[in-house]
Design an enzyme around this catalytic site. Sequence first.
Site, PDB file in Angstrom:
ATOM      1  N   GLU A 111      47.243  46.589  39.477  1.00  0.00           N
ATOM      2  CA  GLU A 111      46.126  45.745  39.736  1.00  0.00           C
ATOM      3  C   GLU A 111      45.509  45.457  38.498  1.00  0.00           C
ATOM      4  O   GLU A 111      45.082  46.011  37.639  1.00  0.00           O
ATOM      5  CB  GLU A 111      44.838  46.083  40.731  1.00  0.00           C
ATOM      6  CG  GLU A 111      45.189  46.306  42.215  1.00  0.00           C
ATOM      7  CD  GLU A 111      44.153  46.904  43.068  1.00  0.00           C
ATOM      8  OE1 GLU A 111      42.850  46.532  42.484  1.00  0.00           O
ATOM      9  OE2 GLU A 111      44.251  47.565  43.857  1.00  0.00           O
ATOM     10  N   GLU A 136      43.213  54.224  44.232  1.00  0.00           N
ATOM     11  CA  GLU A 136      42.031  54.259  43.654  1.00  0.00           C
ATOM     12  C   GLU A 136      40.974  55.392  44.332  1.00  0.00           C
ATOM     13  O   GLU A 136      39.975  55.119  44.944  1.00  0.00           O
ATOM     14  CB  GLU A 136      41.175  52.893  43.627  1.00  0.00           C
ATOM     15  CG  GLU A 136      41.757  51.979  42.622  1.00  0.00           C
ATOM     16  CD  GLU A 136      40.929  51.029  42.450  1.00  0.00           C
ATOM     17  OE1 GLU A 136      40.015  50.755  43.228  1.00  0.00           O
ATOM     18  OE2 GLU A 136      41.217  49.837  41.976  1.00  0.00           O
TER      19      GLU A 136
HETATM   20  C1  FCB Z   1      40.083  47.270  43.532  1.00  0.00           C
HETATM   21  C2  FCB Z   1      40.569  47.247  44.830  1.00  0.00           C
HETATM   22  C3  FCB Z   1      41.095  46.283  45.443  1.00  0.00           C
HETATM   23  C4  FCB Z   1      40.288  44.859  45.002  1.00  0.00           C
HETATM   24  C5  FCB Z   1      40.107  44.780  43.723  1.00  0.00           C
HETATM   25  C6  FCB Z   1      39.383  43.728  43.380  1.00  0.00           C
HETATM   26  O1  FCB Z   1      39.056  48.205  43.241  1.00  0.00           O
HETATM   27  O2  FCB Z   1      41.645  48.210  44.762  1.00  0.00           O
HETATM   28  O3  FCB Z   1      41.303  46.369  46.820  1.00  0.00           O
HETATM   29  O4  FCB Z   1      39.323  44.902  46.043  1.00  0.00           O
HETATM   30  O5  FCB Z   1      39.383  45.960  43.229  1.00  0.00           O
END
Ligand code: FCB
Length: 448
Positions: free
Chosen positions: A351, A169
């Site tokens: 994620e 990210e």
């Molecule tokens: C993302 C991050 C991760 C975590 C999630 C909830 O943006 O990459 O580290 O904090 O959100």
Amino acid sequence: MGDVKRTSLPHDFLWGVSTSSYQIEGAAQADGRGPSVWDAYCRVLGHVANSDTGDVACDHYHRYREDIALMKDIGVGAYRFSVSWPRVLPTGRGQANEAGLAFYDRLIDGLLAAKIEPWLCLYHWDLPQVLQDQGGWLNRDIAGWFGDYAQLIATRFGDRVGRFATFNEPSVFTLFGYGFAWHPPGATDPAGLYKATHHVNLAHGAGVDALRTYSPSALVGAIHNMQPVRPVSRTVADEAAATLLDEHWNKVFPEAQILGRYPPMLARAIEPYMQPGDLARICRQPDWFGVNHYSPVYAKADANAPLGFAWADAPADVPRSPIGWQMDPAAFRDTLIDVHRRYRLPIYVLENGAGAVEKPDAAGVIDDRERVGYLSDYTDALREAIAAGADVRGYFVWSLLDNFEWGAGYDNRFGLFYVDYQTQRRIPKASARWYAQLIRSERTGVAR
Ligand code: FCB
């Protein structure tokens, strides 16, 4: 979505879980680890809820064997983690810390013994503080420092790790760190943001080159948060705010890295920091595209904000997760289809998950049915995207464990396993059992 649930996934579809170094490892001073920017940032009053820090976190540094056993219990095929740059290079560059490298040897060997594929991310936001003191992402030399770090990691682990990501990210840590002061270094400095953005992209290019040179068989990519950006109203000003945030959030990194161009508004802003040949240094065909996705985001015009726009709340009536994030599985499906159309790369969702403020009930049980509902709806949306042609090859839940959730400290929990921070006991939530069952049924082909 009854039929969609039966859409069969590719037989080698990869189910995994994700974490990151600063959020789980703890052991902040163990075995020669140097400080990271998050160690410093957490120490400033007001930066993190309850003044929480990652000093101890989930103590994963000492409990990684137990955590691998949890993964094995759920049946995941892959684990995505990040290496802490200051643990392996306490001074940012130069002399490596053998004890820090040896920790990742033990972790990787333990994963392989459990038949879990290690997915290694080089950078999940914990820059060595000593590099920050030399300008951090504002110093163009950082591309070379990152390339050297990538060389160290590829050389050491490339014999056992087949998947490497450069950055997690990049838009979040640059925009939050230099645009909104929500992450280190806590700045609101548009010029700094444009410069840092470009330098992160240069570092990505240098990192990919080093990974490919020193671990030629590895499959290399980057992990991007991809979410639709919606204007909070249909006014021209709010629409323009959403377009600009979309360039920062969804475009300025993957377009430069994969298509070799900057999106139009940011191209003008970044131009002063570019040198001839830079886009050619950045643009590398990745082997895969990592998508992180939670919910859509909303933008509004704000003449007083440093960048001219601000974040806005989702409409009042939308469904929300327990911590208030909008739940919109159709947006996830559409995002995956969109990423497929734009980049034509194998996609891995690295994620996805839901946050909550939760604790065990009197019987010691965490019955997190909202999270189960979220994961169930979102994995159904994933099936829809695949049925519509998106080349999605894996899905990783954020996160294996409750952990240090940046500015929210330990208040917001995203784990499949509850962590009792007093005792470091891990307790499976209902969602851990649900995920194990999903993976098992996919493997055996038994309908849910
Ligand atoms: C993302 C991050 C991760 C975590 C999630 C909830 O943006 O990459 O580290 O904090 O959100």
